[in-house]
Scaffold this motif. Structure first.
Motif, mmCIF file in Angstrom:
data_model
loop_
_atom_site.group_PDB
_atom_site.id
_atom_site.type_symbol
_atom_site.label_atom_id
_atom_site.label_comp_id
_atom_site.label_asym_id
_atom_site.label_seq_id
_atom_site.Cartn_x
_atom_site.Cartn_y
_atom_site.Cartn_z
ATOM 1 N N VAL A 166 12.573 27.437 -8.818
ATOM 2 C CA VAL A 166 13.535 26.834 -9.736
ATOM 3 C C VAL A 166 14.833 27.626 -9.632
ATOM 4 N N PHE A 167 15.927 26.937 -9.351
ATOM 5 C CA PHE A 167 17.198 27.659 -9.204
ATOM 6 C C PHE A 167 18.371 26.675 -9.223
ATOM 7 N N PRO A 168 19.578 27.173 -9.425
ATOM 8 C CA PRO A 168 20.741 26.280 -9.435
ATOM 9 C C PRO A 168 21.232 25.959 -8.027
ATOM 10 N N VAL A 169 21.838 24.816 -7.884
ATOM 11 C CA VAL A 169 22.523 24.471 -6.636
ATOM 12 C C VAL A 169 23.868 25.195 -6.646
ATOM 13 N N HIS A 170 24.180 25.887 -5.571
ATOM 14 C CA HIS A 170 25.490 26.529 -5.439
ATOM 15 C C HIS A 170 26.205 25.946 -4.230
ATOM 16 N N SER A 171 27.332 25.328 -4.501
ATOM 17 C CA SER A 171 28.132 24.734 -3.427
ATOM 18 C C SER A 171 27.277 23.828 -2.526
ATOM 19 N N TRP A 172 26.523 22.952 -3.150
ATOM 20 C CA TRP A 172 25.704 21.946 -2.469
ATOM 21 C C TRP A 172 24.671 22.584 -1.525
ATOM 22 N N GLY A 173 24.228 23.775 -1.913
ATOM 23 C CA GLY A 173 23.236 24.442 -1.080
ATOM 24 C C GLY A 173 22.435 25.461 -1.874
ATOM 25 N N ILE A 174 21.715 26.294 -1.135
ATOM 26 C CA ILE A 174 20.817 27.289 -1.736
ATOM 27 C C ILE A 174 21.589 28.591 -1.974
ATOM 28 N N PRO A 175 21.563 29.147 -3.177
ATOM 29 C CA PRO A 175 22.211 30.456 -3.379
ATOM 30 C C PRO A 175 21.615 31.479 -2.402
ATOM 31 N N TRP A 176 22.457 32.350 -1.864
ATOM 32 C CA TRP A 176 21.965 33.246 -0.802
ATOM 33 C C TRP A 176 20.813 34.116 -1.277
ATOM 34 N N ILE A 177 20.825 34.473 -2.555
ATOM 35 C CA ILE A 177 19.763 35.361 -3.045
ATOM 36 C C ILE A 177 18.407 34.645 -3.010
ATOM 37 N N VAL A 178 18.443 33.345 -3.238
ATOM 38 C CA VAL A 178 17.210 32.545 -3.211
ATOM 39 C C VAL A 178 16.748 32.381 -1.763
ATOM 40 N N ARG A 179 17.708 32.117 -0.905
ATOM 41 C CA ARG A 179 17.379 31.979 0.521
ATOM 42 C C ARG A 179 16.731 33.265 1.032
ATOM 43 N N ARG A 180 17.331 34.393 0.638
ATOM 44 C CA ARG A 180 16.796 35.672 1.118
ATOM 45 C C ARG A 180 15.376 35.894 0.600
ATOM 46 N N PHE A 181 15.182 35.564 -0.683
ATOM 47 C CA PHE A 181 13.850 35.739 -1.278
ATOM 48 C C PHE A 181 12.818 34.909 -0.505
ATOM 49 N N ILE A 182 13.147 33.627 -0.300
ATOM 50 C CA ILE A 182 12.162 32.743 0.345
ATOM 51 C C ILE A 182 11.903 33.204 1.780
ATOM 52 N N LYS A 183 12.984 33.596 2.473
ATOM 53 C CA LYS A 183 12.816 34.045 3.863
ATOM 54 C C LYS A 183 11.904 35.256 3.945
ATOM 55 N N PHE A 222 37.403 27.269 -9.490
ATOM 56 C CA PHE A 222 38.126 26.576 -8.430
ATOM 57 C C PHE A 222 39.032 25.549 -9.113
ATOM 58 N N PRO A 223 40.219 25.327 -8.588
ATOM 59 C CA PRO A 223 41.104 24.369 -9.254
ATOM 60 C C PRO A 223 40.409 23.018 -9.439
ATOM 61 N N GLY A 224 40.547 22.445 -10.619
ATOM 62 C CA GLY A 224 39.965 21.125 -10.887
ATOM 63 C C GLY A 224 38.542 21.189 -11.418
ATOM 64 N N LYS A 281 33.264 33.253 -0.087
ATOM 65 C CA LYS A 281 33.438 33.266 -1.546
ATOM 66 C C LYS A 281 32.484 34.212 -2.276
ATOM 67 N N MET A 282 31.802 35.097 -1.553
ATOM 68 C CA MET A 282 30.822 35.942 -2.223
ATOM 69 C C MET A 282 31.396 37.247 -2.765
ATOM 70 N N SER A 283 32.671 37.456 -2.542
ATOM 71 C CA SER A 283 33.255 38.715 -2.987
ATOM 72 C C SER A 283 33.353 38.754 -4.509
ATOM 73 N N SER A 284 33.118 39.931 -5.063
ATOM 74 C CA SER A 284 33.308 40.058 -6.513
ATOM 75 C C SER A 284 34.704 40.598 -6.832
ATOM 76 N N LYS A 285 35.519 40.757 -5.787
ATOM 77 C CA LYS A 285 36.864 41.329 -6.005
ATOM 78 C C LYS A 285 37.710 40.553 -7.022
ATOM 79 N N ILE A 288 36.239 38.487 -19.420
ATOM 80 C CA ILE A 288 36.109 38.546 -17.959
ATOM 81 C C ILE A 288 36.739 37.309 -17.343
ATOM 82 N N GLU A 289 37.563 37.549 -16.354
ATOM 83 C CA GLU A 289 38.232 36.455 -15.658
ATOM 84 C C GLU A 289 37.987 36.589 -14.163
ATOM 85 N N TYR A 290 38.295 35.493 -13.453
ATOM 86 C CA TYR A 290 38.134 35.471 -11.992
ATOM 87 C C TYR A 290 39.475 35.007 -11.428
ATOM 88 N N GLY A 291 40.270 35.944 -10.947
ATOM 89 C CA GLY A 291 41.632 35.614 -10.518
ATOM 90 C C GLY A 291 42.335 34.820 -11.607
#
Ligand SMILES: Cc1cc2nc3c(=O)[nH]c(=O)nc-3n(C[C@H](O)[C@H](O)[C@H](O)COP(=O)(O)O)c2cc1C
Length: 258
Positions: free
Chosen positions: A53-70, A125-127, A184-188, A239-242
């Motif tokens: 069970v996990f959220p869709v991120h950018s129409w795909g699998i969040p990398w942390i989930v992918r790594r776990f399953i792999k 993201f704008p919009g 887009k994975m940077s936390s900067k 907390i803000e993001y840019g």
């Protein structure tokens, strides 16, 4: 066993609801398991189901989930029933196909991949903004019967059609998703404003333990999944993001930390 990942609580609610209905369903926090370096080797008992069970991120699998399953190994997999319940704002793209490919590479079969519409959390993201309160409540209310249908389908092992997909799937999942994972994975872009009181709630709630306090103020590391937990769950909206998140709504499913 239910393996879950959640940034802002939607998928946690789904995982807990499913776990309350299905007997013998221990919960495994995928992000914690990956970053804590815990063993990713699991034993399944005969007939035990394996859920994700996990959220869709950018129409795909969040990398942390992918790594776990792999990385995960299931020692005694014997055609145990595997199911996936994704949560999304409105479009799961080709996440189902990505999952099938991943499962095939492990020699697993999965006939149950579903998605449930939940309040949107992508605001950087704008919009894009979180849903207005009425829509948020409507989605949460409608998710209950949808989830009941899904759980009944899994229980009886009779797959149903319950997957949210809109147009331009190739563009979204095959072009934008890889770019999102790469760039887009940077936390900067995350920062705190002068509303920050150093309460440490962002630290406590970061699923990948990627935030620490220094001089009572958050500092982000480089293990971010963009779940936006820190941004949405900050009780001071400090907390803000840019510039992208300024003035946007905040959302979290569940009781907020004070
Ligand atoms: C980085 C990010 C990307 C997202 N991408 C999508 C998406 O592609 N399609 C969609 O419908 N919702 C998308 N969303 C919304 C989430 O999938 C949705 O709100 C989900 O229920 C959040 O789950 P959580 O509260 O368990 O983290 C995205 C949210 C985030 C934070």
């Amino acid at each position: 066993m239910i393996c879950y990942f959640s940034g802002t609580g939607n998928s946690r609610w789904v995982a807990k609801t499913v776990s309350a209905r299905f007997a013998d369903s221990r919960l495994v926090d995928m992000a914690d398991a990956v970053v804590s370096g815990n063993s990713l080797s699991f034993n399944l008992s005969e007939g035990e189901q394996l859920g994700f069970v996990f959220p869709v991120h950018s129409w795909g699998i969040p990398w942390i989930v992918r790594r776990f399953i792999k990385k995960m190994t299931v020692n005694n997999y014997y055609s145990n029933l595997i199911y996936c319940i994704l949560t999304c704002g409105d479009d799961s793209g080709l996440t189902n196909r990505m999952l099938q490919k991943l499962f095939r590479s492990k020699g697993w079969q999965c006939r149950h991949i579903y998605s449930v519409q939940m309040p949107n959390t992508y605001v950087v993201f704008p919009g894009f903004d979180a849903d207005p309160v009425e829509l948020e409540q409507k989605k949460k209310a409608e998710a209950v019967p949808t989830l009941n249908k899904i759980m009944a389908a899994i229980e009886s092992d009779s797959p149903i059609d319950c997957y949210l997909q809109k147009g331009q799937q190739f563009l979204k999942s095959r072009i934008i998703y890889p770019l999102f994972c790469k760039f887009k994975m940077s936390s900067k872009p995350f920062y705190y404003t002068n509303k920050c009181i150093g309460c440490g709630i962002c630290v406590k709630n970061c699923p990948t333990h990627n935030i620490r306090l220094e001089n009572d103020r958050p500092v982000w590391g480089d293990c971010c999944t963009q779940c936006l937990s820190c941004l949405h769950r900050c009780p001071q909206t400090a907390i803000e993001y840019g510039k992208q998140s300024i003035g946007k709504r905040r959302y979290y499913y569940g009781k907020r930390d004070k």
